[in-house]
Design a protein around this motif. Structure first.
Motif, PDB file in Angstrom:
ATOM      1  N   ASN A  46       0.593 -20.795  -4.969  1.00  0.00           N
ATOM      2  CA  ASN A  46       0.369 -19.433  -5.453  1.00  0.00           C
ATOM      3  C   ASN A  46       1.523 -18.509  -5.096  1.00  0.00           C
ATOM      4  O   ASN A  46       1.827 -17.570  -5.833  1.00  0.00           O
ATOM      5  N   GLY A  47       2.188 -18.780  -3.983  1.00  0.00           N
ATOM      6  CA  GLY A  47       3.400 -18.032  -3.645  1.00  0.00           C
ATOM      7  C   GLY A  47       4.477 -18.235  -4.692  1.00  0.00           C
ATOM      8  O   GLY A  47       5.206 -17.300  -5.047  1.00  0.00           O
ATOM      9  N   TRP A  48       4.539 -19.431  -5.218  1.00  0.00           N
ATOM     10  CA  TRP A  48       5.472 -19.719  -6.317  1.00  0.00           C
ATOM     11  C   TRP A  48       5.085 -18.880  -7.538  1.00  0.00           C
ATOM     12  O   TRP A  48       5.931 -18.342  -8.242  1.00  0.00           O
ATOM     13  N   GLY A  49       3.793 -18.751  -7.793  1.00  0.00           N
ATOM     14  CA  GLY A  49       3.319 -17.907  -8.889  1.00  0.00           C
ATOM     15  C   GLY A  49       3.708 -16.448  -8.684  1.00  0.00           C
ATOM     16  O   GLY A  49       4.116 -15.765  -9.626  1.00  0.00           O
ATOM     17  N   VAL A  50       3.601 -15.959  -7.448  1.00  0.00           N
ATOM     18  CA  VAL A  50       4.031 -14.589  -7.149  1.00  0.00           C
ATOM     19  C   VAL A  50       5.518 -14.450  -7.460  1.00  0.00           C
ATOM     20  O   VAL A  50       5.951 -13.478  -8.091  1.00  0.00           O
ATOM     21  N   TRP A  51       6.308 -15.420  -7.028  1.00  0.00           N
ATOM     22  CA  TRP A  51       7.752 -15.390  -7.303  1.00  0.00           C
ATOM     23  C   TRP A  51       8.007 -15.336  -8.811  1.00  0.00           C
ATOM     24  O   TRP A  51       8.753 -14.493  -9.292  1.00  0.00           O
ATOM     25  N   ARG A  52       7.365 -16.225  -9.554  1.00  0.00           N
ATOM     26  CA  ARG A  52       7.608 -16.322 -10.994  1.00  0.00           C
ATOM     27  C   ARG A  52       7.194 -15.078 -11.756  1.00  0.00           C
ATOM     28  O   ARG A  52       7.855 -14.670 -12.707  1.00  0.00           O
ATOM     29  N   PHE A  53       6.066 -14.464 -11.369  1.00  0.00           N
ATOM     30  CA  PHE A  53       5.518 -13.376 -12.171  1.00  0.00           C
ATOM     31  C   PHE A  53       5.840 -11.974 -11.660  1.00  0.00           C
ATOM     32  O   PHE A  53       5.774 -11.019 -12.428  1.00  0.00           O
ATOM     33  N   LEU A  54       6.194 -11.828 -10.372  1.00  0.00           N
ATOM     34  CA  LEU A  54       6.440 -10.485  -9.845  1.00  0.00           C
ATOM     35  C   LEU A  54       7.834 -10.282  -9.254  1.00  0.00           C
ATOM     36  O   LEU A  54       8.378  -9.190  -9.359  1.00  0.00           O
ATOM     37  N   ILE A  55       8.387 -11.285  -8.625  1.00  0.00           N
ATOM     38  CA  ILE A  55       9.610 -11.092  -7.855  1.00  0.00           C
ATOM     39  C   ILE A  55      10.864 -11.545  -8.583  1.00  0.00           C
ATOM     40  O   ILE A  55      11.892 -10.862  -8.514  1.00  0.00           O
ATOM     41  N   ASN A  56      10.802 -12.655  -9.270  1.00  0.00           N
ATOM     42  CA  ASN A  56      11.961 -13.259  -9.923  1.00  0.00           C
ATOM     43  C   ASN A  56      12.672 -12.251 -10.830  1.00  0.00           C
ATOM     44  O   ASN A  56      12.061 -11.723 -11.760  1.00  0.00           O
ATOM     45  N   PRO A  57      13.956 -11.991 -10.587  1.00  0.00           N
ATOM     46  CA  PRO A  57      14.656 -11.004 -11.402  1.00  0.00           C
ATOM     47  C   PRO A  57      14.793 -11.406 -12.879  1.00  0.00           C
ATOM     48  O   PRO A  57      14.965 -10.550 -13.730  1.00  0.00           O
ATOM     49  N   ALA A  58      14.694 -12.670 -13.172  1.00  0.00           N
ATOM     50  CA  ALA A  58      14.805 -13.134 -14.563  1.00  0.00           C
ATOM     51  C   ALA A  58      13.446 -13.192 -15.261  1.00  0.00           C
ATOM     52  O   ALA A  58      13.355 -13.656 -16.384  1.00  0.00           O
TER      53      ALA A  58
END
Length: 83
Positions: free
Chosen positions: A66-78
Motif C-alpha cells: 500500500n505504501g507503493w500505492g501511496v507513492w504511485r498515486f500521491l507522491i510520484n512526480p510523474a
C-alpha cells in the motif's frame, strides 16, 4: 481481542477498499492507500498484542504494498503523466 482497535482497523479497511474501488480520481485512490497503510499499522499492533504473528506479518507486507500505492498515486512526480 482488542475490541476498539480491531473495530477501527476493520472499518478503516472497508472505507479504504471503497475509496480504491470507486476509482473516482487519482487523489482519492491515493488517500485510500494512505488509509490502508494506517489500518495496516493498527492490524499489526492488534496482531502482536494477540500473539497472531501470521496476521502481523501479512499486514506488514500489505503496508509495503500500500505504501507503493501511496507513492504511485500521491507522491510520484510523474503521476500526472501516467494513465
Amino acid at each position: 481481542m482488542n475490541g476498539i482497535l480491531e473495530w477501527a482497523a476493520s472499518l478503516g479497511t472497508i472505507v479504504a477498499a471503497g475509496l480504491i474501488a470507486a476509482d473516482m480520481t487519482r487523489r482519492v485512490t491515493g488517500w485510500g492507500f494512505v488509509l490502508f497503510c494506517s489500518v495496516s499499522i493498527l492490524w499489526i499492533i492488534s496482531a502482536i498484542l494477540d500473539g497472531a504473528i501470521p496476521l502481523a506479518v501479512m499486514n506488514a507486507v500489505l503496508f509495503v504494498i500500500n505504501g507503493w500505492g501511496v507513492w504511485r498515486f500521491l507522491i510520484n512526480p510523474a503521476r500526472e503523466q501516467s494513465s
